[in-house]
Scaffold this motif. Structure first.
Motif, PDB file in Angstrom:
ATOM      1  N   LYS A 212     -44.953   0.421 -16.065  1.00 14.47           N
ATOM      2  CA  LYS A 212     -45.073  -1.106 -16.325  1.00 14.47           C
ATOM      3  C   LYS A 212     -44.221  -1.557 -17.231  1.00 14.47           C
ATOM      4  N   ALA A 213     -43.843  -0.969 -18.285  1.00 13.86           N
ATOM      5  CA  ALA A 213     -42.686  -1.440 -19.460  1.00 13.86           C
ATOM      6  C   ALA A 213     -41.514  -1.495 -18.673  1.00 13.86           C
ATOM      7  N   TRP A 214     -41.387  -0.301 -17.879  1.00 17.45           N
ATOM      8  CA  TRP A 214     -39.948  -0.141 -17.189  1.00 17.45           C
ATOM      9  C   TRP A 214     -39.349  -1.308 -16.522  1.00 17.45           C
ATOM     10  N   ARG A 215     -40.693  -1.929 -15.690  1.00 17.23           N
ATOM     11  CA  ARG A 215     -40.350  -2.980 -14.638  1.00 17.23           C
ATOM     12  C   ARG A 215     -39.955  -4.209 -15.576  1.00 17.23           C
ATOM     13  N   LYS A 216     -40.459  -4.304 -16.843  1.00 16.85           N
ATOM     14  CA  LYS A 216     -40.198  -5.439 -17.704  1.00 16.85           C
ATOM     15  C   LYS A 216     -38.668  -5.021 -18.628  1.00 16.85           C
ATOM     16  N   ALA A 217     -38.339  -3.938 -18.504  1.00 15.47           N
ATOM     17  CA  ALA A 217     -37.230  -3.394 -19.483  1.00 15.47           C
ATOM     18  C   ALA A 217     -35.846  -3.954 -18.717  1.00 15.47           C
ATOM     19  N   PRO A 218     -34.655  -3.653 -19.638  1.00 19.49           N
ATOM     20  CA  PRO A 218     -33.391  -4.176 -19.110  1.00 19.49           C
ATOM     21  C   PRO A 218     -33.002  -3.214 -17.860  1.00 19.49           C
ATOM     22  N   GLY A 219     -32.210  -3.807 -17.051  1.00 17.22           N
ATOM     23  CA  GLY A 219     -32.299  -3.347 -15.591  1.00 17.22           C
ATOM     24  C   GLY A 219     -31.557  -2.057 -15.688  1.00 17.22           C
ATOM     25  N   SER A 220     -30.584  -1.648 -16.407  1.00 14.85           N
ATOM     26  CA  SER A 220     -29.923  -0.443 -16.435  1.00 14.85           C
ATOM     27  C   SER A 220     -30.803   0.692 -17.314  1.00 14.85           C
ATOM     28  N   MET A 221     -31.863   0.484 -17.921  1.00 13.13           N
ATOM     29  CA  MET A 221     -32.661   1.442 -18.600  1.00 13.13           C
ATOM     30  C   MET A 221     -33.378   2.406 -17.724  1.00 13.13           C
ATOM     31  N   ASP A 222     -33.189   3.794 -17.832  1.00 15.35           N
ATOM     32  CA  ASP A 222     -33.793   4.657 -16.871  1.00 15.35           C
ATOM     33  C   ASP A 222     -35.371   4.789 -17.178  1.00 15.35           C
ATOM     34  N   VAL A 223     -36.129   4.786 -16.153  1.00 18.67           N
ATOM     35  CA  VAL A 223     -37.409   4.892 -16.258  1.00 18.67           C
ATOM     36  C   VAL A 223     -37.842   6.379 -16.983  1.00 18.67           C
ATOM     37  N   ASN A 224     -36.963   7.545 -16.792  1.00 23.74           N
ATOM     38  CA  ASN A 224     -37.409   8.624 -17.381  1.00 23.74           C
ATOM     39  C   ASN A 224     -37.486   8.590 -18.953  1.00 23.74           C
ATOM     40  N   ASP A 225     -36.374   7.822 -19.377  1.00 22.14           N
ATOM     41  CA  ASP A 225     -36.243   7.577 -21.051  1.00 22.14           C
ATOM     42  C   ASP A 225     -37.497   6.910 -21.524  1.00 22.14           C
ATOM     43  N   ILE A 226     -38.126   6.104 -20.676  1.00 21.67           N
ATOM     44  CA  ILE A 226     -39.556   5.308 -20.998  1.00 21.67           C
ATOM     45  C   ILE A 226     -40.478   6.368 -20.765  1.00 21.67           C
ATOM     46  N   VAL A 227     -40.652   6.889 -19.852  1.00 20.28           N
ATOM     47  CA  VAL A 227     -41.602   8.121 -19.565  1.00 20.28           C
ATOM     48  C   VAL A 227     -41.499   8.880 -20.707  1.00 20.28           C
ATOM     49  N   GLY A 228     -40.533   9.621 -21.114  1.00 24.15           N
ATOM     50  CA  GLY A 228     -40.425  10.474 -22.293  1.00 24.15           C
ATOM     51  C   GLY A 228     -40.979   9.842 -23.755  1.00 24.15           C
ATOM     52  N   ASP A 229     -40.681   8.689 -23.836  1.00 24.27           N
ATOM     53  CA  ASP A 229     -41.102   7.878 -25.140  1.00 24.27           C
ATOM     54  C   ASP A 229     -42.494   7.852 -24.873  1.00 24.27           C
ATOM     55  N   ALA A 230     -43.332   7.486 -23.849  1.00 21.61           N
ATOM     56  CA  ALA A 230     -44.677   7.469 -23.655  1.00 21.61           C
ATOM     57  C   ALA A 230     -45.389   8.551 -23.917  1.00 21.61           C
ATOM     58  N   LEU A 231     -44.914   9.667 -23.298  1.00 22.18           N
ATOM     59  CA  LEU A 231     -45.514  11.046 -23.574  1.00 22.18           C
ATOM     60  C   LEU A 231     -45.425  11.448 -25.027  1.00 22.18           C
ATOM     61  N   TYR A 232     -44.289  11.213 -25.619  1.00 20.37           N
ATOM     62  CA  TYR A 232     -44.076  11.504 -27.051  1.00 20.37           C
ATOM     63  C   TYR A 232     -45.326  10.781 -27.820  1.00 20.37           C
ATOM     64  N   GLY A 233     -45.517   9.493 -27.448  1.00 17.28           N
ATOM     65  CA  GLY A 233     -46.573   8.523 -28.003  1.00 17.28           C
ATOM     66  C   GLY A 233     -47.945   9.192 -27.791  1.00 17.28           C
TER      67      GLY A 233
ATOM     68  N   TRP B 113     -32.812   1.759 -27.396  1.00 14.78           N
ATOM     69  CA  TRP B 113     -31.803   1.934 -26.457  1.00 14.78           C
ATOM     70  C   TRP B 113     -31.245   0.428 -26.254  1.00 14.78           C
ATOM     71  N   MET B 114     -31.728  -0.602 -26.520  1.00 13.37           N
ATOM     72  CA  MET B 114     -30.881  -1.848 -26.664  1.00 13.37           C
ATOM     73  C   MET B 114     -29.959  -2.079 -27.706  1.00 13.37           C
ATOM     74  N   GLY B 115     -30.045  -1.091 -28.791  1.00 17.44           N
ATOM     75  CA  GLY B 115     -29.068  -1.221 -29.859  1.00 17.44           C
ATOM     76  C   GLY B 115     -30.000  -1.795 -31.192  1.00 17.44           C
ATOM     77  N   GLY B 116     -31.424  -2.059 -31.177  1.00 15.94           N
ATOM     78  CA  GLY B 116     -31.747  -2.365 -32.133  1.00 15.94           C
ATOM     79  C   GLY B 116     -31.893  -1.525 -33.486  1.00 15.94           C
ATOM     80  N   TYR B 117     -31.444  -0.373 -33.314  1.00 15.18           N
ATOM     81  CA  TYR B 117     -31.326   0.548 -34.332  1.00 15.18           C
ATOM     82  C   TYR B 117     -30.155   1.251 -34.493  1.00 15.18           C
ATOM     83  N   GLY B 118     -29.054   0.295 -34.123  1.00 12.61           N
ATOM     84  CA  GLY B 118     -27.612   0.791 -34.476  1.00 12.61           C
ATOM     85  C   GLY B 118     -26.944   1.344 -33.368  1.00 12.61           C
ATOM     86  N   LYS B 119     -27.155   1.909 -32.630  1.00  8.48           N
ATOM     87  CA  LYS B 119     -26.543   2.844 -31.842  1.00  8.48           C
ATOM     88  C   LYS B 119     -27.179   3.122 -30.341  1.00  8.48           C
ATOM     89  N   ARG B 120     -26.872   3.297 -29.347  1.00  5.56           N
ATOM     90  CA  ARG B 120     -27.576   3.767 -28.103  1.00  5.56           C
ATOM     91  C   ARG B 120     -27.995   5.284 -28.246  1.00  5.56           C
TER      92      ARG B 120
END
Length: 105
Positions: A30-51, A85-92
């Motif tokens: 659900k978050a991936w559908r709203k994320a920037p177009g070039s963001m990989d869904v696997n990165d978001i899934v990994g973050d979700a599983l970490y959480g 990922w969007m650079g909010g913490y200094g680097k990708r």
């Protein structure tokens, strides 16, 4: 002053973590559908599983149902990952390739 004592990890929640994996993955998609177009869904899934794992390890039953705690932790981990990922913490972050990801599994 004295530092607050960190609570020990709760390793008795593996079953709670396992049965809530589909919820974490659904939140990630659900978050991936709203994320920037070039963001990989696997990165978001990994973050979700970490959480979800963090939610399990920090869960205290006397504070309420696990599912409510897990949703908060998963949402926070996804937001943190997207912002990073969007650079909010200094680097990708580095790009990772999922070797075996199947939607809905």
């Amino acid at each position: 002053g004295p530092q607050p004592r960190a609570e020990a990890w709760n390793y008795g929640t593996d079953d709670l973590i396992t049965i809530n994996i589909p919820i974490a993955k659904r939140m990630a998609w659900k978050a991936w559908r709203k994320a920037p177009g070039s963001m990989d869904v696997n990165d978001i899934v990994g973050d979700a599983l970490y959480g979800l794992t963090k939610a399990g390890r920090t869960y205290q039953p006397e504070c309420g149902p696990f599912e409510a705690w897990a949703v908060l932790q998963v949402r926070a981990a996804i937001w943190h990952g997207v912002k990073k990922w969007m650079g909010g913490y200094g680097k990708r972050p580095p790009v990772f390739v999922a070797l075996d990801f199947r939607e809905g599994v």
